[in-house]
Design a protein around this motif. Structure first.
Motif, mmCIF file in Angstrom:
data_model
loop_
_atom_site.group_PDB
_atom_site.id
_atom_site.type_symbol
_atom_site.label_atom_id
_atom_site.label_comp_id
_atom_site.label_asym_id
_atom_site.label_seq_id
_atom_site.Cartn_x
_atom_site.Cartn_y
_atom_site.Cartn_z
ATOM 1 N N ILE A 197 38.805 9.818 15.835
ATOM 2 C CA ILE A 197 38.002 10.549 16.820
ATOM 3 C C ILE A 197 36.585 9.992 16.910
ATOM 4 O O ILE A 197 36.080 9.707 17.999
ATOM 5 N N PHE A 198 35.933 9.836 15.756
ATOM 6 C CA PHE A 198 34.517 9.480 15.768
ATOM 7 C C PHE A 198 34.269 7.970 15.813
ATOM 8 O O PHE A 198 33.163 7.542 16.187
ATOM 9 N N LYS A 199 35.233 7.156 15.422
ATOM 10 C CA LYS A 199 35.087 5.690 15.424
ATOM 11 C C LYS A 199 33.913 5.231 14.560
ATOM 12 O O LYS A 199 33.228 4.246 14.874
ATOM 13 N N CYS A 200 33.639 5.965 13.479
ATOM 14 C CA CYS A 200 32.536 5.591 12.597
ATOM 15 C C CYS A 200 32.765 6.245 11.236
ATOM 16 O O CYS A 200 33.704 7.027 11.049
ATOM 17 N N GLU A 201 31.878 5.942 10.304
ATOM 18 C CA GLU A 201 31.978 6.520 8.970
ATOM 19 C C GLU A 201 31.570 7.991 9.000
ATOM 20 O O GLU A 201 30.625 8.379 9.688
ATOM 21 N N VAL A 202 32.300 8.809 8.240
ATOM 22 C CA VAL A 202 32.006 10.234 8.131
ATOM 23 C C VAL A 202 31.651 10.549 6.683
ATOM 24 O O VAL A 202 32.403 10.209 5.767
ATOM 25 N N THR A 203 30.509 11.178 6.482
ATOM 26 C CA THR A 203 30.051 11.534 5.138
ATOM 27 C C THR A 203 30.173 13.043 4.945
ATOM 28 O O THR A 203 29.600 13.814 5.731
ATOM 29 N N PHE A 204 30.908 13.463 3.932
ATOM 30 C CA PHE A 204 31.069 14.882 3.615
ATOM 31 C C PHE A 204 30.069 15.291 2.537
ATOM 32 O O PHE A 204 29.437 14.447 1.909
ATOM 33 N N ASP A 205 29.941 16.612 2.328
ATOM 34 C CA ASP A 205 28.973 17.139 1.351
ATOM 35 C C ASP A 205 27.573 16.581 1.625
ATOM 36 O O ASP A 205 26.828 16.247 0.695
ATOM 37 N N ALA A 206 27.219 16.494 2.903
ATOM 38 C CA ALA A 206 25.987 15.794 3.293
ATOM 39 C C ALA A 206 24.772 16.711 3.354
ATOM 40 O O ALA A 206 23.660 16.223 3.587
ATOM 41 N N GLY A 207 24.962 18.010 3.197
ATOM 42 C CA GLY A 207 23.824 18.925 3.251
ATOM 43 C C GLY A 207 23.365 19.272 4.651
ATOM 44 O O GLY A 207 22.388 19.999 4.829
ATOM 45 N N ALA A 208 24.049 18.775 5.670
ATOM 46 C CA ALA A 208 23.718 19.064 7.066
ATOM 47 C C ALA A 208 24.910 18.685 7.927
ATOM 48 O O ALA A 208 25.817 17.957 7.489
ATOM 49 N N ASN A 209 24.921 19.188 9.157
ATOM 50 C CA ASN A 209 25.945 18.811 10.134
ATOM 51 C C ASN A 209 25.243 18.060 11.254
ATOM 52 O O ASN A 209 24.549 18.661 12.071
ATOM 53 N N LYS A 210 25.429 16.752 11.252
ATOM 54 C CA LYS A 210 24.593 15.910 12.110
ATOM 55 C C LYS A 210 25.359 14.669 12.539
ATOM 56 O O LYS A 210 26.165 14.117 11.800
ATOM 57 N N MET A 211 25.076 14.221 13.766
ATOM 58 C CA MET A 211 25.597 12.950 14.265
ATOM 59 C C MET A 211 24.426 12.079 14.691
ATOM 60 O O MET A 211 23.523 12.553 15.375
ATOM 61 N N GLU A 212 24.454 10.835 14.287
ATOM 62 C CA GLU A 212 23.431 9.875 14.690
ATOM 63 C C GLU A 212 23.993 8.944 15.750
ATOM 64 O O GLU A 212 25.109 8.430 15.615
ATOM 65 N N PHE A 213 23.222 8.747 16.828
ATOM 66 C CA PHE A 213 23.629 7.876 17.918
ATOM 67 C C PHE A 213 22.552 6.830 18.177
ATOM 68 O O PHE A 213 21.381 7.015 17.816
ATOM 69 N N SER A 214 22.935 5.776 18.869
ATOM 70 C CA SER A 214 21.950 4.833 19.373
ATOM 71 C C SER A 214 21.135 5.526 20.470
ATOM 72 O O SER A 214 21.686 6.300 21.258
ATOM 73 N N PRO A 215 19.828 5.263 20.538
ATOM 74 C CA PRO A 215 19.000 5.862 21.609
ATOM 75 C C PRO A 215 19.485 5.521 23.006
ATOM 76 O O PRO A 215 19.120 6.188 23.969
ATOM 77 N N GLU A 216 20.317 4.486 23.134
ATOM 78 C CA GLU A 216 20.843 4.103 24.449
ATOM 79 C C GLU A 216 21.644 5.236 25.089
ATOM 80 O O GLU A 216 21.763 5.306 26.317
ATOM 81 N N LEU A 217 22.188 6.130 24.250
ATOM 82 C CA LEU A 217 22.946 7.251 24.789
ATOM 83 C C LEU A 217 22.101 8.075 25.753
ATOM 84 O O LEU A 217 22.601 8.602 26.750
ATOM 85 N N MET A 218 20.799 8.170 25.480
ATOM 86 C CA MET A 218 19.921 9.006 26.288
ATOM 87 C C MET A 218 19.737 8.478 27.709
ATOM 88 O O MET A 218 19.455 9.242 28.631
ATOM 89 N N SER A 219 19.884 7.180 27.880
ATOM 90 C CA SER A 219 19.669 6.588 29.206
ATOM 91 C C SER A 219 20.965 6.278 29.956
ATOM 92 O O SER A 219 20.922 5.820 31.104
ATOM 93 N N LEU A 220 22.110 6.542 29.339
ATOM 94 C CA LEU A 220 23.378 6.266 30.007
ATOM 95 C C LEU A 220 23.523 7.139 31.256
ATOM 96 O O LEU A 220 23.286 8.349 31.202
ATOM 97 N N PRO A 221 23.900 6.548 32.399
ATOM 98 C CA PRO A 221 24.085 7.360 33.609
ATOM 99 C C PRO A 221 25.355 8.198 33.517
ATOM 100 O O PRO A 221 26.348 7.788 32.925
ATOM 101 N N MET A 222 25.311 9.386 34.112
ATOM 102 C CA MET A 222 26.487 10.240 34.157
ATOM 103 C C MET A 222 27.422 9.769 35.261
ATOM 104 O O MET A 222 27.008 9.118 36.225
#
Length: 350
Positions: free
Chosen positions: A189-214
């Motif tokens: 689903i995520f196509k990336c590494e998943v870290t458990f017991d991380a102390g937070a629920n968070k996803m990190e993305f490239s800033p390019e996501l913010m400028s992607l057109p809908m």
């Protein structure tokens, strides 16, 4: 602790409930049976019941998780994602121009989906982070809600941009891993590494996501939808039980004076801190409720009483008439005198 007996404030849209009922059908669970077992009306299925309480939803989720006996139940709900599952918020996102515009709308309107937690957005160096803070108090249910949020966020981003390759840089989950057997499902689903017991629920993305057109932006429709969403959010806030209780208590106490917050909390049998937390969870505040009531009473008294503006100001707790006049103009666009004269003219000409 697995605790599902405490009061959980807020409510959840029936459209969001149906996302999990559709997922449960994959396990042979009939939606009507699930609702009946949890004493929730079947009107959820055809939307004649538009929202259920957060407590009812949490009870339903617990039952579904136990019945399906799958530690990935929440994660797998993403495969049943459709715009309707997010209701108004889904259509707002679809109408945005860029990913950034869409993401910044989510914290403002996510209570329309449900009062289950809140989204936080943060720029962190060369990454953009999306975090979700859950208010669910059931340790069995919470991980499934978190994984649903993470998975549907990613899948929806792929769908509305037409970019199936979108993926987080890394996913952090606060709960424990369900075991090595299940890790492939997370990678799929995520196509990336998943870290458990991380102390937070968070996803990190490239800033390019913010400028992607809908895929299908519509600025004019977005403006109309935002106006509707603002009205819906206000109505939802005012209907939350704690907001209703504070509003009615304030209204009764304001007949003699403007009460302090601690007096209202005491009247409701809770501490001031608990009252503040409960109102925050309902996306409201003591000051907001007080200001709404002041405006309502000011308009009513200007039209129904012969009191002077100074007397109305004093009754509403303003230290001087000028402060009241400024606030009233902010509320209505008119001074109190102008408001009274205009409404009187309208009444005479009617």
């Amino acid at each position: 602790m697995d605790n599902n007996n405490n009061y959980l404030p807020g409510s959840v849209s029936s459209a969001f409930v149906r996302l999990f009922l559709r997922t449960a059908q994959d396990y042979g669970v009939t939606p009507s049976d699930a609702l009946d077992n949890c004493d929730i009306g079947r009107g959820v299925l055809d939307n004649t019941v538009q929202r259920v309480s957060a407590n009812e939803f949490q009870r339903l989720m617990r039952w579904l998780i136990i019945t399906t006996d799958d530690p990935l139940f929440g994660l797998k709900s993403a495969r049943h994602l459709m715009p309707g599952a997010f209701g108004m918020v889904g259509y707002l996102i679809m109408s945005c121009r860029t990913g950034g515009e869409a993401l910044r709308l989510v914290p403002r309107y996510e209570s329309l989906i449900g009062n289950l937690g809140h989204t936080e957005l943060n720029e962190e160096g060369n990454t953009f982070a999306i975090s979700w803070v859950s208010t669910c108090d059931d340790d069995l249910v919470r991980p499934h809600l978190v994984e649903e949020y993470m998975a549907t966020t990613v899948e929806y981003a792929r769908w509305v941009t037409g970019r199936p390759e979108i993926h987080p840089i890394r996913v952090y989950l606060d709960h424990k891993s369900p075991g090595d057997t299940y890790l492939t499902a997370y990678r799929d689903i995520f196509k990336c590494e998943v870290t458990f017991d991380a102390g937070a629920n968070k996803m990190e993305f490239s800033p390019e996501l913010m400028s992607l057109p809908m895929h299908q932006p519509d600025p004019l429709l977005l403006k109309t939808l935002q106006e509707q969403a603002d009205r819906m959010t206000r109505d939802l806030q005012q209907s939350d039980p704690i907001v209703v209780q504070v509003r009615s208590t304030l209204l009764a106490m304001m007949e003699t004076s403007i009460p302090r917050r601690e007096r209202v909390a005491s009247r409701l049998g809770m501490s001031e801190r608990t009252l503040q937390r409960r109102l925050l969870e309902a996306e409201s505040s003591y000051q907001q409720i007080l200001d709404d009531l002041r405006q309502q009473l000011a308009e009513d008294w200007l039209l129904s009483q012969n009191w002077s503006v100074s007397e109305i100001a004093a009754r509403l707790g303003f230290t001087e008439p000028r402060s009241f006049q400024r606030r009233f103009k902010t509320w209505t666009g008119f001074s109190p005198g102008e408001f009274r004269k205009q409404r009187q003219r309208q009444s005479e000409s009617a």
